[in-house]
Design a protein around this motif. Structure first.
Motif, short mmCIF file in Angstrom:
data_model
loop_
_atom_site.label_atom_id
_atom_site.label_comp_id
_atom_site.label_asym_id
_atom_site.label_seq_id
_atom_site.Cartn_x
_atom_site.Cartn_y
_atom_site.Cartn_z
N GLU A 1 101.16 -25.42 -73.47
CA GLU A 1 99.74 -24.76 -73.80
C GLU A 1 99.70 -23.47 -73.19
O GLU A 1 98.96 -22.54 -73.79
CB GLU A 1 98.84 -25.94 -73.79
CG GLU A 1 98.93 -26.97 -74.71
CD GLU A 1 97.79 -28.11 -74.37
OE1 GLU A 1 97.15 -27.99 -73.68
OE2 GLU A 1 97.36 -28.97 -75.49
N GLN A 2 100.02 -23.62 -71.88
CA GLN A 2 99.54 -22.58 -71.14
C GLN A 2 100.56 -21.49 -71.18
O GLN A 2 100.32 -20.28 -71.07
CB GLN A 2 99.58 -22.98 -69.63
CG GLN A 2 98.57 -23.89 -69.35
CD GLN A 2 97.22 -23.29 -69.54
OE1 GLN A 2 96.78 -22.13 -69.27
NE2 GLN A 2 96.28 -24.27 -69.93
N MET B 1 102.46 -35.09 -70.53
CA MET B 1 101.26 -34.71 -70.26
C MET B 1 101.44 -33.34 -69.50
O MET B 1 101.02 -32.17 -69.73
CB MET B 1 100.34 -35.50 -69.52
CG MET B 1 99.75 -36.78 -70.19
SD MET B 1 99.00 -36.33 -71.88
CE MET B 1 97.43 -35.57 -71.18
N TYR B 2 102.45 -33.50 -68.45
CA TYR B 2 102.61 -31.88 -67.86
C TYR B 2 103.42 -31.13 -68.59
O TYR B 2 103.05 -29.84 -68.40
CB TYR B 2 103.70 -32.32 -66.45
CG TYR B 2 102.97 -32.83 -65.28
CD1 TYR B 2 102.75 -32.04 -64.34
CD2 TYR B 2 102.32 -33.96 -65.05
CE1 TYR B 2 101.93 -32.41 -62.97
CE2 TYR B 2 101.78 -34.71 -63.94
CZ TYR B 2 101.53 -33.70 -62.83
OH TYR B 2 100.91 -34.12 -62.08
N LEU C 1 97.71 -26.66 -63.26
CA LEU C 1 97.13 -25.93 -64.42
C LEU C 1 96.83 -24.45 -63.92
O LEU C 1 96.92 -23.46 -64.51
CB LEU C 1 95.82 -26.54 -65.06
CG LEU C 1 96.12 -27.59 -66.05
CD1 LEU C 1 94.84 -28.35 -66.44
CD2 LEU C 1 96.78 -27.31 -67.22
N ARG D 1 103.07 -30.80 -71.80
CA ARG D 1 102.13 -30.54 -72.76
C ARG D 1 101.36 -29.03 -72.13
O ARG D 1 101.11 -28.33 -72.97
CB ARG D 1 101.32 -31.67 -72.97
CG ARG D 1 100.23 -31.15 -74.11
CD ARG D 1 99.58 -32.50 -75.00
NE ARG D 1 98.61 -32.23 -75.70
CZ ARG D 1 97.84 -32.80 -76.41
NH1 ARG D 1 98.05 -34.29 -75.98
NH2 ARG D 1 96.91 -32.71 -77.32
N ASP D 2 100.86 -29.52 -70.91
CA ASP D 2 100.04 -28.48 -70.47
C ASP D 2 100.83 -27.21 -70.23
O ASP D 2 100.18 -26.24 -70.44
CB ASP D 2 99.67 -29.08 -68.82
CG ASP D 2 98.54 -29.98 -69.00
OD1 ASP D 2 98.03 -30.23 -70.03
OD2 ASP D 2 98.41 -30.96 -68.12
N ARG E 1 98.07 -32.78 -61.47
CA ARG E 1 97.92 -31.96 -62.87
C ARG E 1 97.19 -30.82 -62.75
O ARG E 1 97.48 -29.86 -63.24
CB ARG E 1 97.65 -33.24 -63.95
CG ARG E 1 97.71 -32.56 -65.41
CD ARG E 1 97.28 -33.39 -66.58
NE ARG E 1 97.24 -32.94 -67.87
CZ ARG E 1 96.84 -33.48 -68.60
NH1 ARG E 1 96.25 -34.92 -68.61
NH2 ARG E 1 96.46 -32.73 -69.83
N GLU E 2 95.98 -30.99 -62.21
CA GLU E 2 95.18 -29.92 -62.32
C GLU E 2 95.31 -28.64 -61.48
O GLU E 2 95.17 -27.58 -61.73
CB GLU E 2 93.62 -30.57 -61.79
CG GLU E 2 92.90 -31.49 -62.65
CD GLU E 2 93.64 -32.93 -62.64
OE1 GLU E 2 94.57 -33.23 -61.74
OE2 GLU E 2 93.14 -33.62 -63.27
N TYR F 1 100.18 -22.58 -63.27
CA TYR F 1 100.64 -21.84 -64.68
C TYR F 1 99.95 -20.36 -64.61
O TYR F 1 100.71 -19.55 -64.88
CB TYR F 1 100.34 -22.83 -65.69
CG TYR F 1 100.99 -24.02 -65.80
CD1 TYR F 1 102.18 -24.36 -65.08
CD2 TYR F 1 100.47 -25.13 -66.06
CE1 TYR F 1 102.91 -25.36 -65.08
CE2 TYR F 1 101.08 -26.22 -66.27
CZ TYR F 1 102.22 -26.43 -65.85
OH TYR F 1 102.80 -27.80 -65.76
N ASN F 2 98.62 -20.42 -64.56
CA ASN F 2 98.05 -19.33 -64.71
C ASN F 2 98.17 -18.14 -63.73
O ASN F 2 98.43 -16.93 -64.14
CB ASN F 2 96.24 -19.41 -64.74
CG ASN F 2 95.87 -20.26 -65.72
OD1 ASN F 2 96.39 -20.15 -67.02
ND2 ASN F 2 94.88 -21.01 -65.60
#
Length: 511
Positions: free
Chosen positions: A164-165, A157-158, A83, A160-161, A79-80, A86-87
Motif C-alpha cells: 500500500e505504501q 499484514m506487513y 509504516l 500489505r502495508d 508494524r507502526e 516506508y515513508n
C-alpha cells in the motif's frame, strides 16, 4: 471391362480417396486443438510462475527493508514503526534503486521458496504475539500450528502495508517483467512474440508493453495478488498476436508430409482413373479400327475376286478391252490396300521415331499444286469445285516435299469425304510476319467441339450412326499431326457442325 464394373470401381476408389482426405483433415484439426490446449496449459503455468515471482519480489524488497531496520536499530520493529520507515524510505530514495546486498543474505532470499525455513525466519524475525493474543490462540483449536498461522498472518499484514505504501510501478519494472516472462516462456517451449501488461480493476497500469491489445483468442490473464494481500483486482495479462502462426508451425512438418502424401495419392488416383478411361476409349477405338479395317479390306478383296472370276470366263478372256479394264481394277484395289498398310506403317515408324524425314528448301505454292493434282480427278468425279486464293508473297520454307504433300492430300481428302453433296473447297495462303498461313476450308459436315479436341488422336473417328458411311480408319490426321510437329509447324482446326471445317497450318518461312 463392362460399364457397370467400371463405374463401381471408380465409385469405390473415389469413396476411399474421400475417406483418406477426411481422415487427414480430422487428424490435422485434432492436432491443432491438442496444440491449442497444450499452449493454453503452458501459458497458464508461465503466468502462475511469474505471478509467484512478483510476490516473491515484493517479499524480497520487504525483507530487505525489514532487515535493514532491524540491523540498524538492533531490535525487531513493530508494524507502526515500519509504516513510518516506508515513508522515510520513499522520500529518501525517490528516483533511486537501493539494493541491500550487505544486510540481505542469499539465505533470506531463498526463504520465499521454502515454507519450513520461512516459518523459522518468521519466528526469529517478526514480533511475537502478546499474552492476550497467545491466550486467545490457546483457547482456540489448541493446535501447535496456530502460532505459525498467526505469524503468517502478521507477515501478510506487513506485506500489505508495504504494497500500500509502495505502488506497483515502484516495485516492478517493465524490463524485469518482460525478461521474466521471456525466460519462463522459453523454458516452456513458447518462442513467439508476445505483449504483456498488468491491469488493476480492469484499467491498465504503467507496467505494460505498447502493443498490448486484449483479444479473447490470443490473450491470457492470471491474478497476481489475493484479496488477503490487500491488492484485489491485479491481473497479469499476456497476448500472443502470432499465436495461430506459432501453433501451425508446431505441426507444420508432419502436416506438410501428410499433405504431400495425400497429394501423391490424389495424383495417383486421378492418373489411374485417367488411364482407365483412356484404356476404355482405346479399347472402343481399336474395336472401331478393326471393324473399319475389315470393311476397308473386304471391299477391295471382293472386287479383286470378282475381277479374277470374270477374267477366268472364256468370253471375257477373249475380250482384250474388258480384260485390261478388270486388270486395272485389280491394280487400283491393290494400290488402295497398299496405301492403307503404308499409312499404318508410317504411323508406327513415327511413334518409334524411325521415320527419316529430310527437309529441303521448297516453294509452298508448288507443294499445294501437287496436292491439288492428286485429288483433282476425285473432285471432278464428285462434280465439286476447288478454288485457290494464293495471296502469300513469300512462300519459301524448309520441308520434306513427299510427306508435306501427303499432309495436304490427307486434309483435302477429308474435305472431299466429309462433304455429303458436291465438294466445295477453298485454299488460302497469306503471310503473317515470318510465317505463311495455309487455310483449307470446306462446306462439309463439320465437327462437334469434342471431335475437334480429339481429331488428331490415333484411330479416333467421329461416329455418324453407321461407322462405315465414310471410308477410313482414323490414321490420316494422326499422321498429319506428327509430320506437322516434325516440321516445327502448328495446325489448328475451326469447325461447326453442319457448316464445314477449316484446317489452318502455320509454317515458318526461310529468311
Amino acid at each position: 471391362m463392362n460399364k457397370t464394373r467400371f463405374r463401381l470401381l471408380v465409385f469405390f476408389m473415389s469413396l476411399s480417396l474421400i475417406g483418406i482426405i477426411l481422415v487427414q483433415l480430422y487428424w490435422v484439426n485434432s492436432s491443432l486443438k491438442n496444440n491449442e490446449e497444450q499452449f493454453r496449459f503452458h501459458i497458464q503455468q508461465v503466468l502462475g510462475k511469474v505471478a509467484s515471482k512478483l510476490q516473491a519480489n515484493d517479499r524480497y524488497e520487504f525483507f530487505a527493508l525489514y532487515t535493514h531496520f532491524r540491523d540498524s536499530s538492533g531490535r525487531r520493529p513493530q508494524r507502526e514503526e515500519m509504516l513510518t520507515y516506508y515513508n522515510r524510505y520513499k522520500s529518501r530514495n525517490k528516483g533511486k534503486k537501493v539494493i541491500y546486498s550487505d544486510s540481505m543474505s542469499q539465505r533470506d532470499y531463498n526463504l520465499f521458496f521454502d515454507n519450513q525455513e520461512t516459518n523459522k525466519f518468521l519466528a526469529d524475525s517478526l514480533p511475537d504475539a502478546d499474552e492476550r493474543q497467545q491466550s486467545a490462540i490457546a483457547k482456540g483449536s489448541g493446535k501447535s500450528g496456530d502460532m505459525e498461522v498467526w505469524q503468517q498472518y502478521q507477515l501478510d499484514m506487513y506485506l500489505r502495508d508495504f504494497r500500500e505504501q509502495n505502488p506497483l510501478e515502484a516495485r516492478v519494472t517493465k524490463d524485469w517483467l518482460r525478461k521474466t516472462l521471456k525466460t519462463e516462456l522459453s523454458q516452456n517451449g513458447v518462442d513467439t512474440h508476445f505483449e504483456y501488461g498488468i491491469y488493476k480493476n480492469g484499467l491498465a497500469t504503467k507496467i505494460r508493453s505498447e502493443g498490448l491489445q486484449w483479444d479473447d483468442e490470443t490473450s491470457y490473464e492470471h491474478n497476481i495478488y489475493s484479496e488477503r494481500d490487500g491488492n484485489p483486482g491485479y491481473r497479469l495479462v499476456v497476448a500472443f498476436p502470432e499465436k495461430q502462426t506459432f501453433i501451425l508451425s508446431s505441426i507444420f512438418g508432419i502436416t506438410s508430409l501428410s499433405l504431400i502424401f495425400t497429394l501423391i495419392i490424389i495424383i495417383a488416383y486421378l492418373s489411374a482413373i485417367n488411364q482407365l478411361i483412356k484404356q476404355k476409349q482405346i479399347s472402343e477405338i481399336k474395336t472401331d479400327f478393326i471393324n473399319n479395317m475389315t470393311h476397308e479390306f473386304k471391299t477391295p478383296i471382293a472386287t479383286i475376286n470378282l475381277a479374277l472370276d470374270a477374267i477366268r470366263n472364256p468370253k471375257i478372256l477373249s475380250d482384250t478391252e474388258k480384260v485390261q479394264r478388270y486388270l486395272q481394277m485389280i491394280r487400283d484395289e491393290n494400290k488402295r490396300m497398299h496405301s492403307q498398310v503404308e499409312n499404318v506403317l508410317q504411323i508406327s515408324k513415327l511413334d518409334k521415331k524411325e521415320l527419316d524425314i529430310t527437309k529441303e528448301q521448297a516453294d509452298v505454292h508448288d507443294i499445294l499444286e501437287d496436292a491439288v493434282e492428286h485429288v483433282h480427278l476425285i473432285i471432278e468425279a464428285r462434280h465439286g469445285t476447288l478454288t485457290r486464293h494464293f495471296e502469300a508473297k513469300r512462300t519459301t520454307a524448309l520441308l520434306n516435299d513427299v510427306h508435306f504433300t501427303n499432309v495436304l492430300v490427307n486434309i483435302l481428302d477429308n474435305a472431299i469425304k466429309y462433304s455429303p453433296d458436291e465438294p466445295v473447297i477453298d485454299i488460302y495462303t497469306e503471310n503473317v510476319k515470318d510465317f505463311i498461313l495455309i487455310k483449307i476450308e470446306d462446306k462439309g459436315l463439320g465437327m462437334s467441339k469434342n471431335t475437334v479436341k480429339r481429331i488428331f488422336e490415333k484411330f479416333y473417328r467421329e461416329h455418324t450412326g453407321d461407322i462405315h458411311n465414310v471410308k477410313g480408319h482414323g490414321l490420316g490426321l494422326a499422321y498429319v499431326k506428327r509430320i506437322i510437329d516434325d516440321h516445327n509447324c502448328n495446325i489448328y482446326v475451326e469447325s461447326e457442325k453442319g457448316k464445314g471445317s477449316t484446317f489452318i497450318i502455320k509454317m515458318p518461312l526461310i529468311n
